[in-house]
Write an enzyme that holds these catalytic residues in place. Sequence first.
Site, PDB file in Angstrom:
ATOM      1  N   ARG A 179      67.353  74.871  18.475  1.00  0.00           N
ATOM      2  CA  ARG A 179      66.368  74.384  17.674  1.00  0.00           C
ATOM      3  C   ARG A 179      66.458  74.749  16.067  1.00  0.00           C
ATOM      4  NH1 ARG A 179      66.912  71.985  21.476  1.00  0.00           N
ATOM      5  NH2 ARG A 179      65.526  71.496  22.928  1.00  0.00           N
ATOM      6  N   SER A 230      57.802  68.505  22.653  1.00  0.00           N
ATOM      7  CA  SER A 230      57.313  70.139  23.249  1.00  0.00           C
ATOM      8  C   SER A 230      56.739  70.673  21.972  1.00  0.00           C
ATOM      9  CB  SER A 230      58.769  70.623  23.459  1.00  0.00           C
ATOM     10  OG  SER A 230      59.257  70.300  24.738  1.00  0.00           O
ATOM     11  N   GLU A 300      57.561  74.484  17.761  1.00  0.00           N
ATOM     12  CA  GLU A 300      58.483  73.683  17.635  1.00  0.00           C
ATOM     13  C   GLU A 300      58.117  72.546  16.761  1.00  0.00           C
ATOM     14  OE1 GLU A 300      61.556  70.933  20.123  1.00  0.00           O
ATOM     15  OE2 GLU A 300      61.075  72.863  21.067  1.00  0.00           O
TER      16      GLU A 300
END
Length: 305
Positions: A179, A230, A300
Site C-alpha cells: 500500500r 478496507s 488505509e
Amino acid sequence: MDWCKEFDKLAADYLPDVEIAQNEPMSRHTSFRIGGPAKRMAYPKNGEQVVILFQLAEDCGITPLVIGNGTNLLAPDKGVDRLVIETSAAFHEIRIESETVLSADCGVSLARLADTACRQGLTGLEFAHGIPGTLGGAICMNAGAYGGEMSQVLESVTALFPNEGIRTLSLEELHLGYRQSIFTEHPDAVILRGVIRLQRGVPEAIRATMKDLMSRRKASQPLEYPSAGSTFKRPPNHFAGTLIEQCGLKGLTVGGAQVSEKHAGFVINIGGATCADVLGVITQVQERVAAETGVQLEPEVRIVH
C-alpha cells in the site's frame, strides 16, 4: 485577493475550455458519499491542462488535490478549501500496445481494464476486476487482492511531478511496497498513464477466475453500503479485520458510521454518516485494538484535510 477569485480570473484566461465547478460537494465524488463542498473542482481533458492547472494553483498559493473515483478518500464535512482536479471523467483511454502490453490513462477503472485484458486473452489482472477505483489510485496504493497486486503487472508509469515536469518511471523507480509507492512519498505528483505487461491466457478461464473472485468478494464484503474499502492497513503478522472482530467491535456505531457486521475490516456508511462519525469509529477501533492486543492499526483510507 481571495484565491478563488484570482484562480477564476486566471482559469478564464488560460483554460477557457476546462469545466470548473464551484462549491462542488465532495460527497458526489467519494465512494463513502461523505464530504462538504470543494471550493473549485476542475475537469481537465489532457495532461497539458493538468500541468497548467498546477501552475495556476501555485500562482494562487494553493496545493491542488487530485482525485479519481474517490474510492479511498474520506473528505471533511466542512469541505475542501482547495482546487480539486478530477481525472476520472476524461482520462479513460486504453491502448493495445503489443501482444501482451496494455497502456491506460489514470482515470480508467480497474474493472474496465481487467475486462479489456480478458477480451484480449491476457492474464494477470484478474485480481483487479473487483477492486473499485481507477488505475491512478491503484498505482499510488499498489492495490491488491487475492494474492495479486499492481507491482506484479506494472511496467512503467508516466506522471507529473510539479517541480520536475512529466516523467516516465520504470517499475524499479516506483518503489512499490504494501500500500505504498513513490506517489505516497510524493503526494503532490499526478499519475497520468500506466503501462501494464501481462501474459497470454485463455479468455474463458480468465473470465471464470474473475467471476469466482467477484462472488467471493460479494459473499465476504459489505458491498451494499458506501465505504472506502478496507479501512485499515494489514499490520505485520495480523489481519486488521480479525483483530477488530476479536475485540468485539463488529457493529460498533457512531452516528451513521459502523464497523461492518459482515466484515470487521470495513467501516461503512449505514445512512447519513459524516466524516466526524467515521473518524470517531476509526479512533475507537484503534484505541480498543491497541489496548487489548498491543497492535497499532494504521488507516488505509486517505483522510483529506
